[in-house]
Scaffold this active site. Structure first.
Site, short mmCIF file in Angstrom:
data_model
loop_
_atom_site.label_atom_id
_atom_site.label_comp_id
_atom_site.label_asym_id
_atom_site.label_seq_id
_atom_site.Cartn_x
_atom_site.Cartn_y
_atom_site.Cartn_z
N CYS A 1 0.99 -1.17 0.06
CA CYS A 1 -0.08 0.01 -0.07
C CYS A 1 0.96 1.17 0.02
O CYS A 1 1.43 1.36 -0.93
CB CYS A 1 -0.74 0.08 1.23
N HIS B 1 -3.61 -5.56 1.41
CA HIS B 1 -2.80 -5.63 2.40
C HIS B 1 -2.77 -7.16 3.23
O HIS B 1 -3.62 -7.52 3.58
CB HIS B 1 -3.53 -4.88 3.80
N GLU C 1 -1.05 -8.50 5.24
CA GLU C 1 -0.95 -8.68 6.84
C GLU C 1 -2.31 -8.56 7.33
O GLU C 1 -2.49 -8.98 8.61
CB GLU C 1 0.13 -7.55 7.51
#
Lengths: 264, 160
Positions: A87, A223, A225
């Site tokens: 990002c 994302h 994670e």
């Protein structure tokens, strides 16, 4: 195997990223932007997490890209070490010239413009769960090293500037020819439909992630994670009921680990 | 015949973004010795096709400027800047969603049907010493203030 998770003022995903790094069996630590850049050579790989470095002043990623640690990362990238920008991390890699990898600023991640049936239906910040198709061959890129071409991932996005645009002649053709397009936004069946809501931000050819020509540097808007564990998945996803199970984003981190093992 | 209202808007409170640009130029690009200051303005260029343009300009300022933290200057059919700095006007060359949203807000929600178009830009006011400040300003714009794949810039005119 030691990973530096970079932190700039305004980065806000460093802790989740570090948890993911450690959960796949790598050592890691958060590396603040104002530490001595020379220390970076002691790491085997790097994540630049998401957030709003320097509050997106001027434009997303540009101030962070001018920090001395980014010059050091450029040197580490030249050694073949993996770097994954997520990002805002992707935006920083673009502004620093590490992606698409010519050393120049060859593209921009511009403001989102959502187009459907020829009309602009929405603009600006958007967050949602998206489907990604892995378009690069297996082992082409550090951050998707263990993934098969055509495999799908469900991962969230949250950004206002992820719309890949370029005025560089034939850049997109070159990225396609050299298999540098790593992920594209797609529907749940893997079909790329170049309009909203499948293409969530208006990005050229639905591109969600690219790597450098060597494959060790990956930039992606979604994302991983935030979908590392199954419990992070949305309530409508049946995998959420198995909280100890791996989420789809785990494969990005496992890929980096495998890439480092193979490169050693 | 349409007329253009230029609304220059700046913060009365400290501008952190301008301070960051100044620091970055001084610390990362070596301009510490010749860069005295950086200030920033937002520019709305609003094209209207009828009505009392002075009255319209005051109405637009009321809607677009937060008087608690911002000041503004209205210019009709002209755009110029003071001496002492180089004004660099940066605008998007791809579609500007914020400008379109502002146009629609003025036209549809606030009833200013005489609004034809709205354009937005950022004015970076570079207080540069030394030789040929405009050439230096151009270099600074290319090095830091724009991404050429989505932005464009021009050095705008100053009062003679």
């Amino acid at each position: 195997m030691k990973i530096a998770v970079m932190q700039f003022p305004g980065t806000n995903c460093e802790h989740e990223t570090l948890v993911a790094v450690k959960a796949v069996g790598m050592d890691g630590e958060i590396f603040r932007w104002n530490r001595s850049e020379g220390e970076l050579s002691g790491f085997d790989g790097f994540f630049i997490p998401g957030g709003f470095s320097y509050q997106d002043r001027i434009r997303a990623g540009v101030i962070a890209s001018k920090e001395p640690v980014m010059q050091a990362l450029l040197e580490e990238a030249a050694k073949g070490k993996p770097i994954v920008g997520i990002c805002n991390g992707f935006q920083i890699l673009v502004e620093s010239g590490l992606l698409p990898g010519t050393g120049k600023i060859d593209m921009a991640l511009a403001q989102n413009v959502m187009v459907s049936k020829g009309k602009i239906v929405r603009r600006g910040y958007y967050c949602d769960w998206v489907n990604l198709r892995h378009d690069a061959p297996s082992k082409r890129c550090s951050g998707s090293f263990i993934m098969e071409q055509g495999s799908l991932l469900k991962i969230p996005i949250a950004h206002g500037e992820g719309n890949l645009v370029t005025t560089t002649p034939k850049l997109i053709e070159r990225l396609n020819e050299q298999e540098q397009v790593v992920f594209r936004y797609c529907d749940r069946n893997g079909r790329v439909i170049n309009e909203f809501p499948v293409n969530v931000n208006g990005s050229t050819q639905s591109i969600a992630a690219i790597c450098n020509p060597e494959g060790n540097v990956l930039g992606m808007m979604p994302h991983p994670e935030r979908s590392f564990f199954a419990w992070q998945l949305p309530s409508f996803d049946p995998r959420k009921q198995r909280p100890d199970a791996a989420g789809p984003g785990r494969r990005i981190f496992e890929s980096v680990k495998r890439y480092i093992e193979v490169s050693a | 015949m349409s007329q253009k209202i230029n609304l220059r808007v700046w913060l009365k409170i400290p501008d952190a973004e301008a301070a960051t640009v100044k620091n970055t130029l001084a610390r990362r690009f070596g301009y510490a010795d010749i860069l005295n200051d950086v200030k920033k303005e937002r520019l709305f260029s609003i094209e209207v096709d009828c009505g009392d343009v002075e009255e319209l300009a005051r109405s637009f300022a009321k809607e677009l400027v937060n008087e608690n933290k911002e000041s503004c200057k209205i210019l009709i059919d002209e755009l110029n800047f003071e001496e002492g700095y180089v004004p660099v006007k940066v605008s998007l060359k791809i579609e500007d969603g914020e400008a379109i949203s502002t146009r629609e807000r003025l036209r549809s929600r606030l009833g200013f049907t005489n609004v034809v178009d709205v354009k937005k830009a950022t004015i970076w006011k570079l207080y540069l010493g030394g030789m040929d400040p405009e050439l230096r300003a151009k270099k600074i714009a290319e090095e830091l203030l724009i991404n050429p794949h989505k932005d464009t810039f021009e050095i705008t005119s100053r009062m003679g």
